[in-house]
Design an enzyme around this catalytic site. Structure first.
Site, mmCIF file in Angstrom:
data_model
loop_
_atom_site.group_PDB
_atom_site.id
_atom_site.type_symbol
_atom_site.label_atom_id
_atom_site.label_comp_id
_atom_site.label_asym_id
_atom_site.label_seq_id
_atom_site.Cartn_x
_atom_site.Cartn_y
_atom_site.Cartn_z
ATOM 1 N N LEU A 170 0.718 -1.300 -0.072
ATOM 2 C CA LEU A 170 0.068 -0.061 -0.020
ATOM 3 C C LEU A 170 0.889 1.336 -0.130
ATOM 4 C CD1 LEU A 170 -2.826 -0.963 2.522
ATOM 5 C CD2 LEU A 170 -2.615 -1.256 0.012
ATOM 6 N N HIS A 213 -3.572 4.194 -2.711
ATOM 7 C CA HIS A 213 -4.407 3.524 -1.994
ATOM 8 C C HIS A 213 -5.107 3.875 -0.731
ATOM 9 C CE1 HIS A 213 -1.463 0.027 -3.660
ATOM 10 N NE2 HIS A 213 -2.536 -0.305 -4.190
ATOM 11 N N ASP A 227 -5.697 3.224 -13.103
ATOM 12 C CA ASP A 227 -6.058 2.009 -13.895
ATOM 13 C C ASP A 227 -7.489 2.202 -14.404
ATOM 14 O OD1 ASP A 227 -3.715 -0.016 -13.065
ATOM 15 O OD2 ASP A 227 -4.612 0.884 -11.334
ATOM 16 N N SER A 273 2.632 0.379 -6.750
ATOM 17 C CA SER A 273 3.579 -0.519 -5.731
ATOM 18 C C SER A 273 4.580 -1.070 -6.637
ATOM 19 C CB SER A 273 2.648 -1.730 -5.507
ATOM 20 O OG SER A 273 1.449 -1.368 -5.140
ATOM 21 N N ARG A 274 4.800 -0.807 -7.871
ATOM 22 C CA ARG A 274 5.829 -1.051 -8.601
ATOM 23 C C ARG A 274 6.975 -0.177 -8.524
ATOM 24 N NH1 ARG A 274 1.740 -3.374 -11.959
ATOM 25 N NH2 ARG A 274 1.955 -5.768 -12.287
HETATM 26 P P1 AMP Z 1 -3.394 -2.050 -6.964
HETATM 27 O O1 AMP Z 1 -2.873 -2.618 -5.527
HETATM 28 O O2 AMP Z 1 -2.281 -1.740 -7.849
HETATM 29 O O3 AMP Z 1 -4.169 -3.270 -7.695
HETATM 30 O O4 AMP Z 1 -4.373 -1.066 -6.988
HETATM 31 C C1 AMP Z 1 -5.432 -1.013 -6.042
HETATM 32 C C2 AMP Z 1 -6.241 0.091 -6.322
HETATM 33 O O5 AMP Z 1 -5.701 1.150 -6.178
HETATM 34 C C3 AMP Z 1 -6.921 0.031 -8.070
HETATM 35 O O6 AMP Z 1 -7.998 0.723 -8.065
HETATM 36 C C4 AMP Z 1 -6.028 1.185 -8.556
HETATM 37 O O7 AMP Z 1 -6.466 1.945 -9.648
HETATM 38 C C5 AMP Z 1 -5.488 1.912 -7.068
HETATM 39 N N1 AMP Z 1 -4.395 2.897 -7.461
HETATM 40 C C6 AMP Z 1 -3.154 2.426 -7.475
HETATM 41 N N2 AMP Z 1 -2.513 3.319 -7.657
HETATM 42 C C7 AMP Z 1 -3.066 4.498 -7.347
HETATM 43 C C8 AMP Z 1 -2.716 5.884 -7.569
HETATM 44 N N3 AMP Z 1 -1.554 6.375 -7.981
HETATM 45 N N4 AMP Z 1 -3.653 6.676 -7.513
HETATM 46 C C9 AMP Z 1 -4.821 6.451 -7.342
HETATM 47 N N5 AMP Z 1 -5.320 5.224 -7.454
HETATM 48 C C10 AMP Z 1 -4.424 4.278 -7.450
#
Ligand code: AMP
Length: 283
Positions: free
Chosen positions: A33, A37, A153, A189-190
């Site tokens: 996170l 997030h 995304d 996260s990357r």
């Molecule tokens: P992930 O853990 O990457 O699958 O992301 C989980 C959720 O957080 C998804 O709905 C992503 O689009 C959102 N998310 C990830 N990074 C960001 C960011 N920089 N800004 C806004 N939402 C994010």
């Protein structure tokens, strides 16, 4: 804060809570996170009495096994970060692959009416079938009133809206703006896996998107696309996978600019081994 690893345990806790009719929000994540997030979770907390944060690295949405293996898994520090949030009831659902999939770790096949044809759908085979499978299952398990997804995304957000529409799933899908580092890099996260020289180079992606937006005001889409491609062709570290200008509703690539439509630019770039995506509204 309770952390559940089994859907049966989560169900019991959620059902007790819901019996007093309360609104329930779900924020699906793959963990590691960051404050992007947390922004989703804070919005969910402000709009619901209980928020379930799922933390699950979903194997079926990865088309690259090395990316899946190396994806950061940091449950302890994720929970510690959630505990720093002010006011509000959070439950964490951090299932095993078996709890979600049983012994059939496969995606279902979905049609999202063409939203899946380009960009991530084109370059990551099977990705959106994997996303559709896991999110549908999470909706069935948690039964949220509201679910929160980031515009980071954007294609995924549109696909989830289509998923609930086509499958009549009673949940409101709420989109949240992209959170960025102070140098403009979209939080991900990357990012933690970027070597220092690539981390230093990566803000070039958003800088180029912002210039593309300005140019789109006075230039044709073809000119803007050529310009972006030429900027990356000259970049010593960053390798462009795609740059696409698409209709914000249908996500089909632009063919003739129309004043009545909204457009968005989408980009995927390799910074060494790490694949980064970003997007920007153009008008
Ligand atoms: P992930 O853990 O990457 O699958 O992301 C989980 C959720 O957080 C998804 O709905 C992503 O689009 C959102 N998310 C990830 N990074 C960001 C960011 N920089 N800004 C806004 N939402 C994010």
């Amino acid at each position: 804060m309770n952390v559940f690893h089994k859907k049966s345990d989560l169900n019991k806790a959620v059902n007790t809570f819901k019996s007093a009719y309360q609104t329930l929000g779900l924020v699906p994540t793959m963990g590691a996170l960051h404050s992007g997030h947390l922004a989703l979770i804070k919005k969910a907390l402000s709009e619901n009495n209980l928020v379930v944060v799922s933390i699950f690295v979903n194997p079926t949405q990865f088309d690259n096994t090395s990316d899946l293996q190396k994806y950061p898994r940091t449950l302890e520090s994720d929970v510690a970060m959630l505990k720093t949030l002010p006011e509000g009831e959070i439950m964490v659902y951090a299932p095993s692959v078996e709890d979600i999939y049983g012994d059939n770790v496969n995606s279902s096949n979905f049609s999202f009416d063409g939203l899946e044809d380009n960009m991530e759908g084109e370059f990551r085979t099977g990705h959106f079938d994997g996303v559709g499978t896991v999110v549908k299952r999470l909706f069935e398990i948690v039964k949220p009133d509201n679910a929160y997804f980031g515009e980071k995304d954007f294609q995924q957000l549109m696909i989830i809206k289509k998923l609930v529409e086509k499958h009549n799933i009673p949940v409101n899908i709420i989109g949240c703006p992209i959170h960025r580092e102070t140098d403009g890099l979209a939080m991900s996260s990357r990012n933690a896996r970027l070597e220092p020289e690539y981390r230093k180079a990566a803000p070039f992606i958003y800088k180029t998107l912002k210039s593309a937006k300005t140019k789109f005001g006075t230039n044709s889409d073809v000119k803007v696309i050529e310009w972006v491609k030429s900027k990356f062709a000259k970049h010593p570290l960053l390798k462009l996978e795609y740059f696409t200008i698409a209709d914000e509703e249908s996500l089909q690539p632009i063919n003739r600019k129309s004043k009545s439509k909204s457009y968005r630019a989408f980009i995927a770039v390799y910074a060494g081994e790490i694949r980064l995506i970003d997007n920007i509204a153009l008008n």
